[in-house]
Design a protein around this motif. Structure first.
Motif, PDB file in Angstrom:
ATOM      1  N   ASP A 143       0.843  -1.203   0.000  1.00  0.00           N
ATOM      2  CA  ASP A 143       0.000   0.000   0.000  1.00  0.00           C
ATOM      3  C   ASP A 143       0.872   1.244   0.000  1.00  0.00           C
ATOM      4  O   ASP A 143       1.939   1.254   0.615  1.00  0.00           O
ATOM      5  CB  ASP A 143      -0.862   0.057   1.275  1.00  0.00           C
ATOM      6  N   PHE A 150       0.388   5.442   0.876  1.00  0.00           N
ATOM      7  CA  PHE A 150      -0.535   6.413   1.479  1.00  0.00           C
ATOM      8  C   PHE A 150       0.047   7.814   1.317  1.00  0.00           C
ATOM      9  O   PHE A 150       1.253   8.015   1.508  1.00  0.00           O
ATOM     10  CB  PHE A 150      -0.702   6.155   2.983  1.00  0.00           C
ATOM     11  N   LEU A 164       3.841   7.987  12.137  1.00  0.00           N
ATOM     12  CA  LEU A 164       3.503   6.634  12.585  1.00  0.00           C
ATOM     13  C   LEU A 164       3.856   6.486  14.067  1.00  0.00           C
ATOM     14  O   LEU A 164       4.949   6.862  14.500  1.00  0.00           O
ATOM     15  CB  LEU A 164       4.277   5.608  11.750  1.00  0.00           C
ATOM     16  N   ASP A 172      -2.652  -4.801  12.144  1.00  0.00           N
ATOM     17  CA  ASP A 172      -2.720  -5.259  10.755  1.00  0.00           C
ATOM     18  C   ASP A 172      -3.112  -6.741  10.741  1.00  0.00           C
ATOM     19  O   ASP A 172      -2.796  -7.492  11.661  1.00  0.00           O
ATOM     20  CB  ASP A 172      -1.376  -5.034  10.061  1.00  0.00           C
ATOM     21  N   ARG A 203       2.650  13.691   4.008  1.00  0.00           N
ATOM     22  CA  ARG A 203       3.462  12.529   4.383  1.00  0.00           C
ATOM     23  C   ARG A 203       3.154  11.387   3.428  1.00  0.00           C
ATOM     24  O   ARG A 203       1.991  11.067   3.186  1.00  0.00           O
ATOM     25  CB  ARG A 203       3.141  12.114   5.824  1.00  0.00           C
TER      26      ARG A 203
HETATM   27  O1  LIG Z   1       1.063   5.112   6.841  1.00  0.00           O
HETATM   28  C1  LIG Z   1       1.646   4.436   7.679  1.00  0.00           C
HETATM   29  O2  LIG Z   1       2.776   4.731   8.080  1.00  0.00           O
HETATM   30  C2  LIG Z   1       0.967   3.223   8.278  1.00  0.00           C
HETATM   31  C3  LIG Z   1      -0.206   2.714   7.495  1.00  0.00           C
HETATM   32  C4  LIG Z   1      -0.858   1.528   8.172  1.00  0.00           C
HETATM   33  O3  LIG Z   1      -0.865   1.405   9.350  1.00  0.00           O
HETATM   34  C5  LIG Z   1      -1.498   0.468   7.385  1.00  0.00           C
HETATM   35  O4  LIG Z   1      -1.440   0.477   6.153  1.00  0.00           O
HETATM   36  O5  LIG Z   1      -2.085  -0.460   7.965  1.00  0.00           O
END
Ligand SMILES: O=C(O)CCC(=O)C(=O)O
Ligand SMILES: [Fe+2]
Length: 121
Positions: A16, A18, A51, A36, A104
């Motif tokens: 992923d 973000f 984080l 997770d 970020r």
């Molecule tokens: O963006 C982050 O540093 C953590 C993202 C996260 O916790 C996740 O994808 O489950």
């Protein structure tokens, strides 16, 4: 096994990315506390902090990027590993908060399994 769990355990591993706009005030939650679902998650520490993980010895939030310089890999245990190891490795509670009012970017790889019973099938 109920349908929800069955679906979850069949999820493939994911990579992923973000992008957090970070327009809220410092400390505002961008992603709420969670575990997770897979075996473990790995992420390079971001250039912009945000984080946080729970330190299980103190039950307090720790800023990951303050501990790990940008680009260093951070690995945390997830729910399947906790179940599979019968609690020997506990899943890491974590969240993301707004900081610095700067966007970020993060990249997270979550290793999951098609079938928890046969972990690496
Ligand atoms: O963006 C982050 O540093 C953590 C993202 C996260 O916790 C996740 O994808 O489950
Ligand atoms: Fe997460």
């Amino acid at each position: 096994m109920n349908e929800e769990l069955e679906t979850e355990s069949k999820d493939p591993s994911v990579l992923d990315t973000f992008y957090y706009f970070n327009t809220q005030h410092n400390g505002a939650l961008s992603m709420g506390p969670h575990l997770d679902p897979g075996f473990f998650s790995v992420t390079p520490a971001s250039l912009v902090p945000g984080l946080q993980v729970v330190d299980q010895s103190t039950q307090s939030w720790v800023d990951v990027e303050a501990e790990a310089g940008a680009g260093n890999l951070v690995l945390f245990c997830a729910e399947s590993l906790e179940r599979w190891s019968a609690g020997k490795y506990s899943a890491t509670n974590h969240q993301v908060v707004t900081s610095m009012q700067r966007p970020r970017l993060s990249v997270v790889f979550e290793l999951r399994s098609h079938n928890e019973g046969d972990a690496f099938e």
